[in-house]
Design a protein around this motif. Structure first.
Motif, PDB file in Angstrom:
ATOM      1  N   GLN A 150       0.840  -1.194   0.000  1.00 48.35           N
ATOM      2  CA  GLN A 150       0.000   0.000   0.000  1.00 48.35           C
ATOM      3  C   GLN A 150       0.879   1.250   0.000  1.00 48.35           C
ATOM      4  O   GLN A 150       1.883   1.305   0.703  1.00 48.35           O
ATOM      5  N   ALA A 151       0.470   2.223  -0.790  1.00 47.37           N
ATOM      6  CA  ALA A 151       1.105   3.547  -0.756  1.00 47.37           C
ATOM      7  C   ALA A 151       0.127   4.532  -0.132  1.00 47.37           C
ATOM      8  O   ALA A 151      -1.065   4.509  -0.450  1.00 47.37           O
ATOM      9  N   LEU A 152       0.601   5.352   0.794  1.00 50.63           N
ATOM     10  CA  LEU A 152      -0.222   6.396   1.412  1.00 50.63           C
ATOM     11  C   LEU A 152       0.167   7.718   0.763  1.00 50.63           C
ATOM     12  O   LEU A 152       1.205   8.305   1.098  1.00 50.63           O
ATOM     13  N   PHE A 238     -13.794   9.682   4.832  1.00 48.03           N
ATOM     14  CA  PHE A 238     -12.792  10.710   4.548  1.00 48.03           C
ATOM     15  C   PHE A 238     -12.820  11.138   3.083  1.00 48.03           C
ATOM     16  O   PHE A 238     -12.585  12.293   2.755  1.00 48.03           O
ATOM     17  N   PHE A 239     -13.143  10.202   2.170  1.00 47.10           N
ATOM     18  CA  PHE A 239     -13.126  10.572   0.756  1.00 47.10           C
ATOM     19  C   PHE A 239     -14.316  11.457   0.401  1.00 47.10           C
ATOM     20  O   PHE A 239     -14.236  12.275  -0.516  1.00 47.10           O
ATOM     21  N   ASN A 256      -7.540   1.512  -1.993  1.00 45.49           N
ATOM     22  CA  ASN A 256      -8.946   1.933  -1.979  1.00 45.49           C
ATOM     23  C   ASN A 256      -9.247   3.019  -2.992  1.00 45.49           C
ATOM     24  O   ASN A 256     -10.412   3.371  -3.198  1.00 45.49           O
ATOM     25  N   LEU A 257      -8.222   3.552  -3.624  1.00 40.51           N
ATOM     26  CA  LEU A 257      -8.380   4.771  -4.409  1.00 40.51           C
ATOM     27  C   LEU A 257      -9.295   4.588  -5.623  1.00 40.51           C
ATOM     28  O   LEU A 257     -10.159   5.434  -5.889  1.00 40.51           O
ATOM     29  N   PHE A 316     -10.135  -6.672  -5.953  1.00 38.76           N
ATOM     30  CA  PHE A 316     -10.102  -5.478  -5.108  1.00 38.76           C
ATOM     31  C   PHE A 316      -9.056  -4.445  -5.536  1.00 38.76           C
ATOM     32  O   PHE A 316      -8.740  -3.533  -4.778  1.00 38.76           O
ATOM     33  N   ASN A 317      -8.550  -4.583  -6.744  1.00 40.08           N
ATOM     34  CA  ASN A 317      -7.601  -3.611  -7.281  1.00 40.08           C
ATOM     35  C   ASN A 317      -6.428  -3.401  -6.328  1.00 40.08           C
ATOM     36  O   ASN A 317      -6.030  -2.276  -6.028  1.00 40.08           O
ATOM     37  N   ALA A 318      -5.887  -4.519  -5.837  1.00 36.00           N
ATOM     38  CA  ALA A 318      -4.776  -4.478  -4.882  1.00 36.00           C
ATOM     39  C   ALA A 318      -3.446  -4.665  -5.603  1.00 36.00           C
ATOM     40  O   ALA A 318      -3.402  -5.074  -6.762  1.00 36.00           O
ATOM     41  N   MET A 319      -2.367  -4.378  -4.897  1.00 32.36           N
ATOM     42  CA  MET A 319      -1.023  -4.559  -5.444  1.00 32.36           C
ATOM     43  C   MET A 319      -0.334  -5.669  -4.668  1.00 32.36           C
ATOM     44  O   MET A 319       0.207  -5.445  -3.581  1.00 32.36           O
ATOM     45  N   PRO A 320      -0.338  -6.901  -5.190  1.00 38.88           N
ATOM     46  CA  PRO A 320       0.260  -8.024  -4.465  1.00 38.88           C
ATOM     47  C   PRO A 320       1.773  -7.938  -4.439  1.00 38.88           C
ATOM     48  O   PRO A 320       2.387  -7.341  -5.331  1.00 38.88           O
TER      49      PRO A 320
END
Length: 366
Positions: A150-152, A238-239, A256-257, A316-320
């Motif tokens: 995850q990138a914040l 928050f979004f 989640n973006l 879920f459009n995740a980055m494994p």
């Protein structure tokens, strides 16, 4: 009624009252409630066992819990998900370590997993996919292994913020009064996201002679950040605040973006601070004291496999972080991680001090 009969009568009433109270105490609440009362459980009947595998996670939103239960059922698992915030899950596991309830924990980042490891809450286990993970992500002693990256990302809403007025970092948000009241500053300091933001800011001011290892300037900066920022009201997303313009600058979680942008029809434009963007990895581990260690191991083998993580990434459009699942990552996720430069954060220093930093901020600001 004589004295002997009265004693028996009221003694019986007391026992019934205690039994009734104990029964009521077994109910669980939702993910936003305190650690002692976790989120509703999502349960599926197993084809192999009546006893559920209890899985604690902070990654149960947006249908993830239901998907894991259903896909696990197909693989022969009877899974029960208990969801809460990262800090709450961590604290709960530590408080339960003498009499553990959970069998597996996943979704926490390495800060939390390092806490669990230090508190002797986990047992080492090397899953059959351990060698498929990107270098430097898995715990060297096999107490936890990576699943999702995850990138914040600090971002702004171009509908409300002109490009010429975009801040260059969290530090400018804290120090420039023109941003007061228009950026998000999460006050749920026990959450994983909030702790990473704190780390991103305050770790830039490491000072061995400062309070809790941080210089006075660092404390002044992070305190201004929270005082000048907009707090997210309880129950508010928050979004939605980002999309409405109530707080058009804030931190986006990469996983989640895509869903958030589609839901609100709002674009989040990335800000790339010179120090970089904080990255974290969600991992999985087995809880020490589980009565279902063999089943827990099989679950971890299944859940972290390239096949399952690939399917999870697509859904879920995740980055494994499993290299065998990378081809299932979306172009959107690939673009995100191609564009961000990881911030160099001393995570050992952060893990050692984060709880004390949070306590200080909670006592002095909120």
């Amino acid at each position: 009624m004589n004295m002997r009969k009265a004693v028996i009568f009221f003694g019986t009433l007391f026992i019934l009252f205690v039994l009734s109270a104990c029964g009521k105490g077994q109910a669980t609440g939702n993910a936003n409630e305190p650690t002692t009362d976790p989120a509703p459980k999502v349960e599926a009947k197993s084809t192999t066992s009546d006893k559920p595998l209890i899985v604690y996670t902070n990654s149960n939103s947006d249908g993830k819990a239901e998907w894991i239960v259903e896909e696990g059922k197909k693989a022969g698992f009877n899974i029960e998900i208990v969801g809460a915030g990262g800090g709450d899950i961590t604290n709960r596991l530590i408080s339960e370590k003498a009499n553990p309830v959970a069998d597996v924990v996943f979704g926490l980042n390495h800060m939390f997993f390092e806490q669990l490891k230090a508190e002797d809450v986990l047992i080492p286990f090397a899953p059959n996919w351990a060698e498929e993970i990107e270098a430097g992500i898995n715990d060297e002693a096999d107490y936890y292994h990576g699943l999702v990256k995850q990138a914040l990302i600090l971002s702004y809403n171009p509908e409300f913020v002109e490009k010429a007025d975009v801040p260059d970092s969290y530090l400018e948000l804290a120090n420039n009064e023109k941003f007061k009241g228009i950026f998000q500053a999460r006050d749920d300091l026990g959450s994983a996201t909030a702790k990473v933001i704190i780390a991103s800011i305050i770790a830039q001011f490491e000072d061995p002679n400062g309070e809790l290892g941080i210089s006075a300037k660092g404390w002044e900066t992070v305190e201004r950040f929270y005082k000048n920022g907009v707090q997210i009201p309880e129950g508010e997303d928050f979004f939605s605040m980002f999309a409405s313009g109530d707080a058009p600058i804030g931190t986006m979680i990469s996983g989640n973006l895509a869903v958030n942008q589609e839901q609100y029809g709002t674009e989040a434009v990335f800000i790339h601070p010179e120090v970089g963007t904080p990255l974290v990895v969600e991992s999985v581990g087995i809880v020490k004291g589980t009565k279902q260690e063999e089943v827990a191991q099989k679950f971890v083998d299944w859940f972290g496999s390239a096949e399952t993580q690939g399917a999870f990434a697509e859904k879920f459009n995740a980055m494994p972080v499993n290299k065998g699942a990378l081809d299932k990552a979306s172009d959107f996720q690939r673009q995100i991680f191609d564009s961000v430069v990881p911030q160099d954060i001393n995570w050992s220093f952060v893990t050692e001090n984060i709880d004390d930093w949070v306590e200080k901020l909670e006592l002095e600001i909120f």
